[in-house]
Write a protein that holds these residues in place. Structure first.
Motif, PDB file in Angstrom:
ATOM      1  N   GLU A 178       0.814  -1.219   0.000  1.00 14.04           N
ATOM      2  CA  GLU A 178       0.000   0.000   0.000  1.00 14.04           C
ATOM      3  C   GLU A 178       0.845   1.266   0.000  1.00 14.04           C
ATOM      4  N   GLU A 179       1.940   1.254   0.760  1.00 11.40           N
ATOM      5  CA  GLU A 179       2.795   2.444   0.826  1.00 11.40           C
ATOM      6  C   GLU A 179       3.362   2.788  -0.549  1.00 11.40           C
ATOM      7  N   LEU A 180       3.699   1.767  -1.324  1.00  4.79           N
ATOM      8  CA  LEU A 180       4.243   1.994  -2.660  1.00  4.79           C
ATOM      9  C   LEU A 180       3.205   2.659  -3.560  1.00  4.79           C
ATOM     10  N   PHE A 181       1.983   2.141  -3.567  1.00  2.00           N
ATOM     11  CA  PHE A 181       0.948   2.730  -4.411  1.00  2.00           C
ATOM     12  C   PHE A 181       0.611   4.145  -3.952  1.00  2.00           C
ATOM     13  N   THR A 182       0.677   4.382  -2.651  1.00  2.00           N
ATOM     14  CA  THR A 182       0.460   5.735  -2.124  1.00  2.00           C
ATOM     15  C   THR A 182       1.529   6.685  -2.643  1.00  2.00           C
ATOM     16  N   ARG A 183       2.769   6.236  -2.666  1.00  5.11           N
ATOM     17  CA  ARG A 183       3.845   7.080  -3.202  1.00  5.11           C
ATOM     18  C   ARG A 183       3.663   7.328  -4.701  1.00  5.11           C
ATOM     19  N   LEU A 184       3.147   6.351  -5.421  1.00  5.55           N
ATOM     20  CA  LEU A 184       3.007   6.480  -6.868  1.00  5.55           C
ATOM     21  C   LEU A 184       1.892   7.425  -7.286  1.00  5.55           C
ATOM     22  N   VAL A 185       0.737   7.381  -6.588  1.00  7.09           N
ATOM     23  CA  VAL A 185      -0.422   8.167  -7.029  1.00  7.09           C
ATOM     24  C   VAL A 185      -0.969   9.112  -5.967  1.00  7.09           C
ATOM     25  N   GLY A 186      -0.432   9.080  -4.753  1.00  9.10           N
ATOM     26  CA  GLY A 186      -0.931   9.926  -3.674  1.00  9.10           C
ATOM     27  C   GLY A 186      -1.960   9.189  -2.835  1.00  9.10           C
ATOM     28  N   ALA A 187      -1.935   9.421  -1.537  1.00 11.09           N
ATOM     29  CA  ALA A 187      -2.797   8.705  -0.594  1.00 11.09           C
ATOM     30  C   ALA A 187      -4.285   8.868  -0.908  1.00 11.09           C
ATOM     31  N   GLU A 188      -4.666  10.038  -1.415  1.00 11.16           N
ATOM     32  CA  GLU A 188      -6.085  10.281  -1.691  1.00 11.16           C
ATOM     33  C   GLU A 188      -6.594   9.467  -2.878  1.00 11.16           C
ATOM     34  N   HIS A 189      -5.694   8.789  -3.593  1.00 13.27           N
ATOM     35  CA  HIS A 189      -6.089   8.014  -4.767  1.00 13.27           C
ATOM     36  C   HIS A 189      -5.895   6.514  -4.575  1.00 13.27           C
ATOM     37  N   VAL A 190      -5.652   6.108  -3.324  1.00  2.59           N
ATOM     38  CA  VAL A 190      -5.564   4.688  -2.977  1.00  2.59           C
ATOM     39  C   VAL A 190      -6.627   4.434  -1.927  1.00  2.59           C
ATOM     40  N   ARG A 191      -7.563   3.562  -2.240  1.00  2.00           N
ATOM     41  CA  ARG A 191      -8.669   3.275  -1.316  1.00  2.00           C
ATOM     42  C   ARG A 191      -8.577   1.827  -0.839  1.00  2.00           C
TER      43      ARG A 191
ATOM     44  N   PRO B 260      -5.015   5.983 -10.848  1.00  2.00           N
ATOM     45  CA  PRO B 260      -3.938   6.782 -11.446  1.00  2.00           C
ATOM     46  C   PRO B 260      -4.522   7.911 -12.273  1.00  2.00           C
ATOM     47  N   GLY B 261      -3.834   9.052 -12.284  1.00  2.00           N
ATOM     48  CA  GLY B 261      -4.364  10.215 -12.980  1.00  2.00           C
ATOM     49  C   GLY B 261      -3.650  10.566 -14.264  1.00  2.00           C
ATOM     50  N   ALA B 262      -2.627   9.805 -14.602  1.00  2.00           N
ATOM     51  CA  ALA B 262      -1.858  10.069 -15.818  1.00  2.00           C
ATOM     52  C   ALA B 262      -1.272   8.754 -16.300  1.00  2.00           C
ATOM     53  N   VAL B 263      -0.894   8.717 -17.547  1.00  2.00           N
ATOM     54  CA  VAL B 263      -0.364   7.491 -18.133  1.00  2.00           C
ATOM     55  C   VAL B 263       0.869   7.009 -17.378  1.00  2.00           C
ATOM     56  N   ASP B 264       1.764   7.926 -16.996  1.00  2.00           N
ATOM     57  CA  ASP B 264       2.964   7.501 -16.286  1.00  2.00           C
ATOM     58  C   ASP B 264       2.632   6.888 -14.927  1.00  2.00           C
ATOM     59  N   GLU B 265       1.594   7.388 -14.257  1.00  2.88           N
ATOM     60  CA  GLU B 265       1.160   6.792 -12.991  1.00  2.88           C
ATOM     61  C   GLU B 265       0.580   5.399 -13.239  1.00  2.88           C
ATOM     62  N   LEU B 266      -0.213   5.259 -14.287  1.00  4.09           N
ATOM     63  CA  LEU B 266      -0.798   3.963 -14.618  1.00  4.09           C
ATOM     64  C   LEU B 266       0.297   2.939 -14.903  1.00  4.09           C
ATOM     65  N   VAL B 267       1.285   3.331 -15.682  1.00  6.66           N
ATOM     66  CA  VAL B 267       2.405   2.434 -15.995  1.00  6.66           C
ATOM     67  C   VAL B 267       3.131   2.033 -14.709  1.00  6.66           C
ATOM     68  N   ALA B 268       3.387   2.982 -13.836  1.00 10.19           N
ATOM     69  CA  ALA B 268       4.084   2.695 -12.580  1.00 10.19           C
ATOM     70  C   ALA B 268       3.270   1.750 -11.694  1.00 10.19           C
ATOM     71  N   VAL B 269       1.954   1.963 -11.623  1.00  9.16           N
ATOM     72  CA  VAL B 269       1.081   1.088 -10.829  1.00  9.16           C
ATOM     73  C   VAL B 269       1.092  -0.321 -11.404  1.00  9.16           C
ATOM     74  N   MET B 270       0.986  -0.444 -12.723  1.00  4.60           N
ATOM     75  CA  MET B 270       0.971  -1.766 -13.354  1.00  4.60           C
ATOM     76  C   MET B 270       2.293  -2.492 -13.127  1.00  4.60           C
ATOM     77  N   ARG B 271       3.392  -1.787 -13.240  1.00  2.31           N
ATOM     78  CA  ARG B 271       4.702  -2.412 -13.004  1.00  2.31           C
ATOM     79  C   ARG B 271       4.840  -2.873 -11.555  1.00  2.31           C
ATOM     80  N   ALA B 272       4.413  -2.031 -10.623  1.00  7.60           N
ATOM     81  CA  ALA B 272       4.503  -2.386  -9.204  1.00  7.60           C
ATOM     82  C   ALA B 272       3.606  -3.576  -8.882  1.00  7.60           C
ATOM     83  N   ALA B 273       2.415  -3.598  -9.448  1.00  5.35           N
ATOM     84  CA  ALA B 273       1.500  -4.719  -9.212  1.00  5.35           C
ATOM     85  C   ALA B 273       2.087  -6.010  -9.771  1.00  5.35           C
ATOM     86  N   ALA B 274       2.647  -5.947 -10.963  1.00 10.53           N
ATOM     87  CA  ALA B 274       3.253  -7.139 -11.568  1.00 10.53           C
ATOM     88  C   ALA B 274       4.427  -7.633 -10.723  1.00 10.53           C
ATOM     89  N   ALA B 275       5.256  -6.711 -10.260  1.00  8.88           N
ATOM     90  CA  ALA B 275       6.409  -7.081  -9.446  1.00  8.88           C
ATOM     91  C   ALA B 275       5.978  -7.718  -8.130  1.00  8.88           C
TER      92      ALA B 275
END
Length: 93
Positions: free
Chosen positions: A28-41, A69-84
């Motif tokens: 959860e902390e990783l996704f919070t850093r990637l997109v901001g706490a207000e965008h992780v539920r 995610p609010g931008a393509v780069d955030e989406l890519v980062a979230v997908m990579r983190a989830a896959a990892a």
């Protein structure tokens, strides 16, 4: 991070332990850093709401988190983190 948000929502869930042996946990902390706490539920109400789409599925498995995610780069980062992390991803929106 503060302005426009995408309508794409990503539901994250650990793989079914009976079919996959990764033992994934939600970073959860990783996704919070990637997109901001207000965008992780992670609250039950949000997870239940996003576990369904236009149709209601009784007994649907809840995602462990919902990430917006609010931008393509955030989406890519979230997908990579989830896959990892070995997390299953379900797009919505």
């Amino acid at each position: 991070r503060g302005g426009r948000r995408s309508t794409t929502i990503v539901g994250l869930a650990s793989p079914d332990p009976t079919t996959m042996a990764t033992g994934a946990t939600l970073p959860e902390e990783l996704f919070t850093r990637l997109v901001g706490a207000e965008h992780v539920r992670t609250d039950v109400a949000s997870r239940a709401y996003y576990a369904q789409d236009i149709f209601y599925w009784p007994g649907a498995t809840l995602p462990e988190a919902v990430v917006a995610p609010g931008a393509v780069d955030e989406l890519v980062a979230v997908m990579r983190a989830a896959a990892a992390a070995g997390l299953a991803v379900v797009p919505r929106g």
